[in-house]
Scaffold this active site. Structure first.
Site, mmCIF file in Angstrom:
data_model
loop_
_atom_site.group_PDB
_atom_site.id
_atom_site.type_symbol
_atom_site.label_atom_id
_atom_site.label_comp_id
_atom_site.label_asym_id
_atom_site.label_seq_id
_atom_site.Cartn_x
_atom_site.Cartn_y
_atom_site.Cartn_z
ATOM 1 N N ASP A 131 -8.602 -7.052 -4.242
ATOM 2 C CA ASP A 131 -8.193 -5.740 -3.752
ATOM 3 C C ASP A 131 -8.958 -4.653 -4.508
ATOM 4 O O ASP A 131 -8.783 -4.464 -5.706
ATOM 5 C CB ASP A 131 -6.675 -5.576 -3.942
ATOM 6 N N ARG A 165 -12.345 6.423 9.638
ATOM 7 C CA ARG A 165 -11.690 5.123 9.600
ATOM 8 C C ARG A 165 -12.659 4.018 9.199
ATOM 9 O O ARG A 165 -12.283 3.064 8.517
ATOM 10 C CB ARG A 165 -11.083 4.814 10.967
ATOM 11 N N SER A 221 0.846 -1.187 0.000
ATOM 12 C CA SER A 221 0.000 0.000 0.000
ATOM 13 C C SER A 221 0.890 1.249 0.000
ATOM 14 O O SER A 221 1.774 1.375 -0.842
ATOM 15 C CB SER A 221 -0.927 -0.065 1.227
ATOM 16 N N HIS A 268 -7.914 -5.591 0.127
ATOM 17 C CA HIS A 268 -6.641 -4.871 0.177
ATOM 18 C C HIS A 268 -5.806 -5.324 1.371
ATOM 19 O O HIS A 268 -4.579 -5.441 1.280
ATOM 20 C CB HIS A 268 -6.929 -3.362 0.244
ATOM 21 N N ASP A 269 -6.471 -5.587 2.485
ATOM 22 C CA ASP A 269 -5.781 -6.007 3.707
ATOM 23 C C ASP A 269 -5.124 -7.379 3.605
ATOM 24 O O ASP A 269 -4.419 -7.785 4.539
ATOM 25 C CB ASP A 269 -6.776 -6.048 4.885
#
Lengths: 344, 344
Positions: B291, B203, B146, B324-325
């Site tokens: 992702d 967040r 990232s 993505h994580d």
């Protein structure tokens, strides 16, 4: 095209799924074309989240053009030479039907946050009342996208009502967690501040979820925003300015309490198995390959379930041009699939 | 494993890409393993947006376990029996390096909103100063996902520095409009309110963009939240509670000004063509098929560009487990690809 805007006023108490009661309600609705003698040429068009009764055309009293103007009209996919089209603004929304901005029971105060929770089924029940008032027993076709698609599902699976055809575009028969979470964040944004800006920011988020990432990539590339046309100070890219601009525009026309109500109704819609067996309509499902909220694979799965239950279902996966919002943009292929099904 | 936490203090003025100057700065960094005599066994690990220097292991002074503990250690993919791993917290962040929460030039006040804008290149320039202080001339491997992946790109394309290998995971050499818009909404959320809740909600949005919709669908199905464990009143689903819980947890550990700074830095990173020709490192690109922020197809395109420029590039598309994580979660395949490349 014969285009009318009417208000239906129901003065009797209306009991909602939540158990709460609206003492009375109004529904504002537009009609296009003419109801035939048998009253069997009705096409019900349902609007999406931020849509209204103004589905097509332009009235003297209203500067704007309907959101599906390319779809509805003489010799268009939804042909007003043959059909009588009705599009009603849902109760709880903010374009003329009773909702949070309406005055509460002859007091001088609006409902505001106190407007009762409404559901997809409540919307349809209120529309049955409208149809009753017009003495319409049978709907020929129900069509809607997104939230409107959920209304179609609810309508065609209501065993007490008869609907010949149902067209469901970009919607899901059950809650999708990704969408629920996006809606949860949007409502959390509204909780942060009473200022109108909060509605702007909440809409900016939903806007991202509606458009396709390919579309914005191609539209904006790496274009920087000119300082003189920036609508807020910390903006660098043209795409950010575009999003803020659309958020601001929405903030001016929409209502934050309607926003809450309607996202809650979407989150809760669940077409359970016991209702699926009631479906007697022919069903067309349309999905777009770049829809982030209602992926084609989920709609195909729904189609397979309908087929397994013996329902006359068709699924068309179309090339999307604008993500979830693709349902608003007529392409040749999209038109062809609609016309083909409507002729069945 | 030999695990140390150190602070590097640079007392000389540090000129940023924006033209502004930090009169001095501190970098907190963790090291794992031992620097060899030739000082050529250095692996630089870069953290992602909300990560820190604490990449692996557990120190007495810190209750938590490093965010890449499964990756870094004796005989792990990044083998501390052979390598000397350095992971530094970026300046502008909030885990010990100089940032908005630091005291501004001997006044009693923190920088707060006035911390100058930092860029990916600024981060690397500050890390070169750290490397100089350790008398390290050459980096063996730089690895990051990232935002950390952007740091790897910047590092390997810096013609004045030498890096043997670069591993870039889930990142892009140019700004993606979808990500820019999500970041823009997140910063707009912070603008709505000075209350800590705003950071929580911002967040929550980034969290949605990090996880995969398949993952949350499977994890939560249609589970309703039990009223007694609800963390906010208007929550219906377990997934909403999960998101709010993680937002709150983040709000307590992170800083809103760092959030702004670091999203801005990500939005602005652009590896231009003139820099690509400087790359002499072997490059491994890892992408995950689910992702949402950095799709595999974009990373494949980047790989093809690198190949065309004669760079020794490899691209591995892995099955993502968490969107993505996914870069945080070691699978057998992921481990294999890393080890294979590191042995090249």
């Amino acid at each position: 095209m014969n285009h009318q805007r009417e208000i239906f006023s129901c003065s009797q108490p209306f009991i909602l799924e939540s158990g709460k009661t609206l003492e009375s309600f109004d529904i504002v609705y537009d009609t296009y074309g003419k109801l035939n003698a048998n009253k069997d040429n009705v096409v019900l068009v349902f609007h999406a989240f931020s849509g209204s009764n103004h589905a097509a055309g332009k009235l003297e009293s209203d500067d704007s053009i309907g959101w599906w103007d390319k779809f509805i009209g003489p010799n268009k996919a939804i042909n007003t030479n043959e059909s009588f089209v009705i599009c009603a603004n849902n109760i709880g929304s903010c374009f003329g039907s009773t909702g949070p901005k309406s005055v509460f029971n002859n007091t001088n105060k609006t409902y505001g946050k106190n407007f009762p929770e409404v559901s997809v089924t409540d919307w349809n029940n209120s529309i049955y009342k409208l149809l009753d008032s017009l003495n319409i027993k049978k709907v020929n076709t129900a069509i809607g996208a997104s939230l409107g698609g959920m209304q179609v599902m609810d309508l065609i699976s209501n065993k007490n009502k008869s609907t010949k055809k149902g067209i469901i575009i970009g919607a899901s028969p059950k809650p999708r967690q990704f969408n629920i979470l996006l809606n949860h964040v949007q409502r959390s944004i509204l909780n942060l501040s009473d200022k109108p800006d909060a509605l702007q920011v909440a809409r900016m988020l939903s806007h991202i979820s509606y458009i396709s990432s390919n579309f914005i990539e191609e539209k904006f590339r790496y274009n920087l925003q000119k300082p003189e046309s920036r609508i807020s100070e910390d903006i660098k890219y043209e795409s950010e300015n575009y999003l803020s601009y659309h958020g601001k525009k929405f903030e001016k026309k929409f209502d934050r309490n309607s926003f809450r109500l309607m996202t809650k109704a979407m989150d809760s819609y669940f077409l359970d198995e016991s209702k699926i067996k009631n479906i007697e309509s022919k069903v067309l499902l349309i999905s777009f390959d770049d829809d982030l909220l209602f992926p084609s694979k989920d709609m195909l799965e729904f189609h397979n379930l309908l087929k397994m239950r013996g329902i006359d279902s068709y699924h068309e996966k179309l090339k999307g041009t604008r993500g979830h919002d693709s349902f608003l943009y007529l392409t040749e292929d999209y038109q062809k699939k609609l016309v083909k099904f409507l002729k069945k």
